[in-house]
Write a protein that holds these residues in place. Structure first.
Motif, PDB file in Angstrom:
ATOM      1  N   ASP A   1     -71.371  42.837  -0.313  1.00  0.00           N
ATOM      2  CA  ASP A   1     -71.679  42.817   1.115  1.00  0.00           C
ATOM      3  C   ASP A   1     -72.100  41.422   1.557  1.00  0.00           C
ATOM      4  O   ASP A   1     -72.329  40.541   0.739  1.00  0.00           O
ATOM      5  N   THR A   2     -72.166  41.248   2.855  1.00  0.00           N
ATOM      6  CA  THR A   2     -72.608  39.985   3.450  1.00  0.00           C
ATOM      7  C   THR A   2     -73.992  40.183   4.061  1.00  0.00           C
ATOM      8  O   THR A   2     -74.291  39.672   5.131  1.00  0.00           O
ATOM      9  N   GLY A   3     -74.808  40.943   3.357  1.00  0.00           N
ATOM     10  CA  GLY A   3     -76.096  41.374   3.890  1.00  0.00           C
ATOM     11  C   GLY A   3     -77.244  40.429   3.637  1.00  0.00           C
ATOM     12  O   GLY A   3     -77.067  39.232   3.417  1.00  0.00           O
ATOM     13  N   ILE A   4     -78.435  41.023   3.631  1.00  0.00           N
ATOM     14  CA  ILE A   4     -79.677  40.253   3.566  1.00  0.00           C
ATOM     15  C   ILE A   4     -79.958  39.684   2.178  1.00  0.00           C
ATOM     16  O   ILE A   4     -80.755  38.780   2.023  1.00  0.00           O
ATOM     17  N   GLY A   5     -79.286  40.219   1.155  1.00  0.00           N
ATOM     18  CA  GLY A   5     -79.496  39.729  -0.202  1.00  0.00           C
ATOM     19  C   GLY A   5     -80.817  40.179  -0.794  1.00  0.00           C
ATOM     20  O   GLY A   5     -81.643  40.789  -0.120  1.00  0.00           O
ATOM     21  N   ILE A   6     -80.984  39.894  -2.054  1.00  0.00           N
ATOM     22  CA  ILE A   6     -82.184  40.287  -2.793  1.00  0.00           C
ATOM     23  C   ILE A   6     -82.809  39.029  -3.385  1.00  0.00           C
ATOM     24  O   ILE A   6     -82.132  38.278  -4.093  1.00  0.00           O
ATOM     25  N   PRO A   7     -84.092  38.784  -3.111  1.00  0.00           N
ATOM     26  CA  PRO A   7     -84.751  37.600  -3.679  1.00  0.00           C
ATOM     27  C   PRO A   7     -84.673  37.604  -5.211  1.00  0.00           C
ATOM     28  O   PRO A   7     -84.709  38.659  -5.842  1.00  0.00           O
ATOM     29  N   ASN A   8     -84.582  36.414  -5.794  1.00  0.00           N
ATOM     30  CA  ASN A   8     -84.496  36.286  -7.256  1.00  0.00           C
ATOM     31  C   ASN A   8     -85.609  37.048  -7.964  1.00  0.00           C
ATOM     32  O   ASN A   8     -85.375  37.701  -8.980  1.00  0.00           O
ATOM     33  N   LYS A   9     -86.831  36.989  -7.427  1.00  0.00           N
ATOM     34  CA  LYS A   9     -87.979  37.613  -8.093  1.00  0.00           C
ATOM     35  C   LYS A   9     -87.861  39.129  -8.156  1.00  0.00           C
ATOM     36  O   LYS A   9     -88.508  39.766  -8.978  1.00  0.00           O
ATOM     37  N   ASP A  10     -87.036  39.726  -7.298  1.00  0.00           N
ATOM     38  CA  ASP A  10     -86.883  41.178  -7.259  1.00  0.00           C
ATOM     39  C   ASP A  10     -85.640  41.680  -7.998  1.00  0.00           C
ATOM     40  O   ASP A  10     -85.515  42.873  -8.235  1.00  0.00           O
ATOM     41  N   GLN A  11     -84.735  40.789  -8.337  1.00  0.00           N
ATOM     42  CA  GLN A  11     -83.438  41.221  -8.872  1.00  0.00           C
ATOM     43  C   GLN A  11     -83.541  41.987 -10.183  1.00  0.00           C
ATOM     44  O   GLN A  11     -82.783  42.914 -10.409  1.00  0.00           O
ATOM     45  N   ASN A  12     -84.477  41.633 -11.047  1.00  0.00           N
ATOM     46  CA  ASN A  12     -84.587  42.349 -12.330  1.00  0.00           C
ATOM     47  C   ASN A  12     -85.312  43.681 -12.182  1.00  0.00           C
ATOM     48  O   ASN A  12     -85.356  44.458 -13.112  1.00  0.00           O
ATOM     49  N   ARG A  13     -85.871  43.963 -10.996  1.00  0.00           N
ATOM     50  CA  ARG A  13     -86.599  45.219 -10.783  1.00  0.00           C
ATOM     51  C   ARG A  13     -85.821  46.202  -9.902  1.00  0.00           C
ATOM     52  O   ARG A  13     -86.269  47.329  -9.700  1.00  0.00           O
ATOM     53  N   ILE A  14     -84.694  45.783  -9.375  1.00  0.00           N
ATOM     54  CA  ILE A  14     -83.971  46.556  -8.364  1.00  0.00           C
ATOM     55  C   ILE A  14     -83.503  47.927  -8.884  1.00  0.00           C
ATOM     56  O   ILE A  14     -83.325  48.860  -8.109  1.00  0.00           O
ATOM     57  N   PHE A  15     -83.336  48.064 -10.196  1.00  0.00           N
ATOM     58  CA  PHE A  15     -82.868  49.336 -10.767  1.00  0.00           C
ATOM     59  C   PHE A  15     -84.018  50.235 -11.232  1.00  0.00           C
ATOM     60  O   PHE A  15     -83.785  51.276 -11.811  1.00  0.00           O
ATOM     61  N   GLN A  16     -85.264  49.812 -10.981  1.00  0.00           N
ATOM     62  CA  GLN A  16     -86.414  50.639 -11.361  1.00  0.00           C
ATOM     63  C   GLN A  16     -86.627  51.752 -10.340  1.00  0.00           C
ATOM     64  O   GLN A  16     -86.366  51.568  -9.149  1.00  0.00           O
ATOM     65  N   ARG A  17     -87.097  52.889 -10.816  1.00  0.00           N
ATOM     66  CA  ARG A  17     -87.363  54.020  -9.925  1.00  0.00           C
ATOM     67  C   ARG A  17     -88.406  53.657  -8.874  1.00  0.00           C
ATOM     68  O   ARG A  17     -89.415  53.034  -9.189  1.00  0.00           O
ATOM     69  N   PHE A  18     -88.135  54.066  -7.646  1.00  0.00           N
ATOM     70  CA  PHE A  18     -89.036  53.918  -6.492  1.00  0.00           C
ATOM     71  C   PHE A  18     -89.263  52.482  -6.041  1.00  0.00           C
ATOM     72  O   PHE A  18     -90.085  52.230  -5.186  1.00  0.00           O
ATOM     73  N   TYR A  19     -88.532  51.530  -6.625  1.00  0.00           N
ATOM     74  CA  TYR A  19     -88.740  50.132  -6.233  1.00  0.00           C
ATOM     75  C   TYR A  19     -87.996  49.829  -4.942  1.00  0.00           C
ATOM     76  O   TYR A  19     -86.806  50.093  -4.829  1.00  0.00           O
ATOM     77  N   ARG A  20     -88.697  49.314  -3.949  1.00  0.00           N
ATOM     78  CA  ARG A  20     -88.098  48.866  -2.689  1.00  0.00           C
ATOM     79  C   ARG A  20     -88.433  47.387  -2.548  1.00  0.00           C
ATOM     80  O   ARG A  20     -89.590  46.994  -2.660  1.00  0.00           O
ATOM     81  N   VAL A  21     -87.445  46.568  -2.260  1.00  0.00           N
ATOM     82  CA  VAL A  21     -87.647  45.120  -2.218  1.00  0.00           C
ATOM     83  C   VAL A  21     -88.591  44.714  -1.093  1.00  0.00           C
ATOM     84  O   VAL A  21     -89.579  44.043  -1.315  1.00  0.00           O
ATOM     85  N   ASP A  22     -88.283  45.107   0.121  1.00  0.00           N
ATOM     86  CA  ASP A  22     -89.020  44.638   1.292  1.00  0.00           C
ATOM     87  C   ASP A  22     -89.817  45.782   1.885  1.00  0.00           C
ATOM     88  O   ASP A  22     -89.269  46.665   2.523  1.00  0.00           O
ATOM     89  N   LYS A  23     -91.115  45.765   1.664  1.00  0.00           N
ATOM     90  CA  LYS A  23     -91.962  46.876   2.119  1.00  0.00           C
ATOM     91  C   LYS A  23     -91.946  47.008   3.644  1.00  0.00           C
ATOM     92  O   LYS A  23     -92.020  48.100   4.184  1.00  0.00           O
ATOM     93  N   GLN A  24     -91.835  45.906   4.368  1.00  0.00           N
ATOM     94  CA  GLN A  24     -91.776  45.962   5.833  1.00  0.00           C
ATOM     95  C   GLN A  24     -90.495  46.648   6.293  1.00  0.00           C
ATOM     96  O   GLN A  24     -90.509  47.493   7.170  1.00  0.00           O
ATOM     97  N   ARG A  25     -89.360  46.266   5.711  1.00  0.00           N
ATOM     98  CA  ARG A  25     -88.084  46.870   6.084  1.00  0.00           C
ATOM     99  C   ARG A  25     -88.013  48.331   5.664  1.00  0.00           C
ATOM    100  O   ARG A  25     -87.267  49.105   6.231  1.00  0.00           O
TER     101      ARG A  25
END
Length: 127
Positions: free
Chosen positions: A52-76
């Motif tokens: 996609d051409t979306g908002i992307g995922i910050p480097n610091k979150d990329q290794n956690r993106i597949f963890q249960r209940f993990y959401r990158v941007d709490k505000q969004r």
């Protein structure tokens, strides 16, 4: 872009993978963004990628993106619905089939998820 072939796996599993990855690409895309979906195969594997051409995922979150209940941007997370389970389910199903999943992402540029599944493939289904 898709290659026609038959996959011998649980339809619910495959539909779940497609649904979760594509819906994330839609949810986190930009207005007037683009999503490229590719489905292809070789002798033993199916390759499925969604970029996609979306908002992307910050480097610091990329290794956690597949963890249960993990959401990158709490505000969004307040405006974009979700449980944070989608990609953890995808990873679980991919590993169940002894497949692999890769993520590449850059903030404000987009995200690409590629899934490789070892499958039994037949060119022409019997029915």
């Amino acid at each position: 872009n898709a290659t026609e072939f038959t996959v011998f796996a649980s339809m619910d599993h495959i539909k779940g993978i497609f649904y979760n990855v594509i819906s994330n690409a839609i949810k986190y895309n930009k207005v007037n963004g683009r999503i490229d979906i590719v489905l292809k195969k070789n002798q033993n594997n199916m390759y499925f990628s969604v970029e996609d051409t979306g908002i992307g995922i910050p480097n610091k979150d990329q290794n956690r993106i597949f963890q249960r209940f993990y959401r990158v941007d709490k505000q969004r997370s307040k405006t974009i619905p979700g449980t944070g389970l989608g990609l953890s389910i995808v990873k679980h199903v991919v590993y169940y089939y002894k497949g692999d999943i890769h993520l590449t992402s850059k903030e404000d540029v987009g995200t690409k998820i590629t899934i490789e599944l070892p499958i039994v493939v037949k060119e022409t289904p019997e029915s």
